[in-house]
Design a protein around this motif. Structure first.
Motif, PDB file in Angstrom:
ATOM      1  N   ARG A  42      10.231   2.793  -0.369  1.00  0.00           N
ATOM      2  CA  ARG A  42       8.971   3.106  -0.763  1.00  0.00           C
ATOM      3  C   ARG A  42       8.372   2.455  -1.877  1.00  0.00           C
ATOM      4  NH1 ARG A  42       7.838   9.360  -1.296  1.00  0.00           N
ATOM      5  NH2 ARG A  42       5.542   8.764  -1.429  1.00  0.00           N
ATOM      6  N   ILE A  45       7.758  -1.111  -0.421  1.00  0.00           N
ATOM      7  CA  ILE A  45       6.310  -1.204   0.242  1.00  0.00           C
ATOM      8  C   ILE A  45       5.226  -1.140  -0.764  1.00  0.00           C
ATOM      9  CG2 ILE A  45       5.001   0.403   1.789  1.00  0.00           C
ATOM     10  CD1 ILE A  45       7.491   1.076   3.109  1.00  0.00           C
ATOM     11  N   ALA A  84      -0.235   3.333  -0.640  1.00  0.00           N
ATOM     12  CA  ALA A  84       1.303   3.208  -0.701  1.00  0.00           C
ATOM     13  C   ALA A  84       2.028   4.132  -1.624  1.00  0.00           C
ATOM     14  CB  ALA A  84       1.668   1.945  -1.379  1.00  0.00           C
ATOM     15  N   PRO A  88       5.351   9.582   3.037  1.00  0.00           N
ATOM     16  CA  PRO A  88       5.597   8.521   4.095  1.00  0.00           C
ATOM     17  C   PRO A  88       4.472   8.595   5.064  1.00  0.00           C
ATOM     18  CG  PRO A  88       7.669   9.397   3.156  1.00  0.00           C
ATOM     19  CD  PRO A  88       6.649  10.086   2.600  1.00  0.00           C
ATOM     20  N   ALA A  91       1.106   7.833   4.351  1.00  0.00           N
ATOM     21  CA  ALA A  91       1.059   6.370   3.709  1.00  0.00           C
ATOM     22  C   ALA A  91       1.062   5.494   4.942  1.00  0.00           C
ATOM     23  CB  ALA A  91       2.354   6.167   2.820  1.00  0.00           C
ATOM     24  N   ARG A  92       2.046   5.792   5.973  1.00  0.00           N
ATOM     25  CA  ARG A  92       1.794   4.904   7.084  1.00  0.00           C
ATOM     26  C   ARG A  92       0.541   4.845   7.845  1.00  0.00           C
ATOM     27  NH1 ARG A  92       5.666   7.525   9.861  1.00  0.00           N
ATOM     28  NH2 ARG A  92       7.222   6.514   8.995  1.00  0.00           N
ATOM     29  N   LEU A  95      -2.130   2.909   5.344  1.00  0.00           N
ATOM     30  CA  LEU A  95      -1.714   1.478   5.180  1.00  0.00           C
ATOM     31  C   LEU A  95      -2.255   0.876   6.466  1.00  0.00           C
ATOM     32  CD1 LEU A  95       1.529   1.643   3.261  1.00  0.00           C
ATOM     33  CD2 LEU A  95      -0.743   0.650   2.504  1.00  0.00           C
ATOM     34  N   SER A  96      -1.912   1.387   7.507  1.00  0.00           N
ATOM     35  CA  SER A  96      -2.396   0.682   8.858  1.00  0.00           C
ATOM     36  C   SER A  96      -3.653   0.455   9.057  1.00  0.00           C
ATOM     37  CB  SER A  96      -1.521   1.859  10.302  1.00  0.00           C
ATOM     38  OG  SER A  96      -0.265   1.683  10.016  1.00  0.00           O
ATOM     39  N   GLU A 133       6.982  -4.001   7.364  1.00  0.00           N
ATOM     40  CA  GLU A 133       7.807  -3.035   6.180  1.00  0.00           C
ATOM     41  C   GLU A 133       7.349  -1.690   6.701  1.00  0.00           C
ATOM     42  OE1 GLU A 133      10.201  -3.605   4.171  1.00  0.00           O
ATOM     43  OE2 GLU A 133      10.229  -5.734   4.652  1.00  0.00           O
ATOM     44  N   VAL A 134       6.020  -1.324   6.843  1.00  0.00           N
ATOM     45  CA  VAL A 134       5.378   0.024   7.170  1.00  0.00           C
ATOM     46  C   VAL A 134       6.204   0.664   8.326  1.00  0.00           C
ATOM     47  CG1 VAL A 134       3.639   1.644   7.670  1.00  0.00           C
ATOM     48  CG2 VAL A 134       3.364  -0.083   5.700  1.00  0.00           C
ATOM     49  N   TYR A 137       9.960   1.243   8.368  1.00  0.00           N
ATOM     50  CA  TYR A 137      10.509   2.413   7.375  1.00  0.00           C
ATOM     51  C   TYR A 137      10.845   3.579   8.170  1.00  0.00           C
ATOM     52  CZ  TYR A 137      10.404   5.815   3.668  1.00  0.00           C
ATOM     53  OH  TYR A 137      10.591   7.034   3.078  1.00  0.00           O
TER      54      TYR A 137
END
Length: 264
Positions: A42, A45, A84, A88, A91-92, A95-96, A133-134, A137
């Motif tokens: 994390r 990322i 970020a 998790p 965050a995914r 960020l997407s 990376e995302v 993960y």
């Protein structure tokens, strides 16, 4: 002269000790534990998101004739860094969403001649690396302790009863010996072991589910199954139903869109 100028620019670009300290600040023990749950992936990322945000900031002056697009770029840069730091799953999603918006802005800027192909390609490449990376993960999985085997439980039960004389056995042991739990005396150890194993495993699964919901908040069954390994989604669904019946967990939605959360 041009070489000397290039040399001066390069010397200015070298990171200072203060800059190095800022780069490692994110690995401070308190931040590493409290924000990133001691998960170095994390942190990686986060640093990728920070790098992309810096790159976006560098190209922002090129949008001086388009205030709306520049403002959107600034929001995306901040959104990447903020996203970020989230847990998790959140965050995914964050960020997407920001990367999708960035892709659209880059497409508009390139077609309108606002951004050079070289800069657009550089930003797109950094965004692609972050997205990879995302997507790759995986959260550290929560392993449930192995339940004791039936044979081990039966053997332990027999060993604990063996030293005692028949006349001195506790009433509960005597009752078991005469089949109070059902079955013949020879398989009572297995019955006890089976009951204890089932109870131990069930309690461990439910404790693990509660721990995941406490950490993640409202979650789908699939979100929980990515953390608790070696347990099928059907089993998780069954344990969730029991927790809902007990009032420990609440359920919202229907079928595949059902989410579960700890009762308030």
């Amino acid at each position: 002269m041009q070489d000397k100028g290039h040399s001066r620019d390069s010397s200015k670009a070298k990171p200072s000790p203060q800059s190095s300290q800022l780069d490692t600040f994110v690995l401070d023990k308190g931040i590493f534990s409290n924000v990133f749950d001691k998960d170095i992936r994390r942190v990686y990322i986060y640093k990728k998101a920070e790098r992309l945000a810096k790159a976006i900031h560098l190209i922002a002056p090129g949008f001086r004739n388009s205030a709306a697009l520049r403002e959107k770029l600034d929001l995306i840069a901040v959104g990447l860094v903020d996203g970020a730091t989230l847990p998790p799953v959140a965050a995914r999603q964050a960020l997407s969403r920001e990367l999708l918006s960035l892709s659209s802005i880059l497409s508009i800027a390139r077609s309108g001649g606002i951004l050079s192909p070289m800069n657009a390609d550089f930003i797109a490449r950094e965004a692609h690396h972050l997205l990879e990376e995302v997507a790759l993960y995986e959260e550290p999985r929560l392993a449930l302790d192995e339940s004791p085997t039936l044979a081990a439980l039966a053997r332990a039960s027999q060993d604990s009863a063996r030293p005692q004389a028949a006349g001195n056995r506790p009433a509960t042991t005597t009752a078991v010996a005469h089949g109070a739990l059902g079955g013949s005396p020879s398989d009572n150890g297995q019955n006890i072991g089976h009951a204890m194993s089932d109870t131990s495993g069930r309690n461990a699964r439910r404790d693990a589910i509660i721990s995941v919901l406490k950490e993640k908040g409202p979650s789908y069954i699939k979100d929980i199954s990515t953390v608790i390994r070696d347990v099928s989604e059907k089993t998780i669904q069954r344990e969730l139903a029991a927790l809902v019946s007990a009032g420990t967990v609440t359920r919202e939605g229907e079928r595949r869109w059902t989410t579960y959360a700890l009762a308030g």
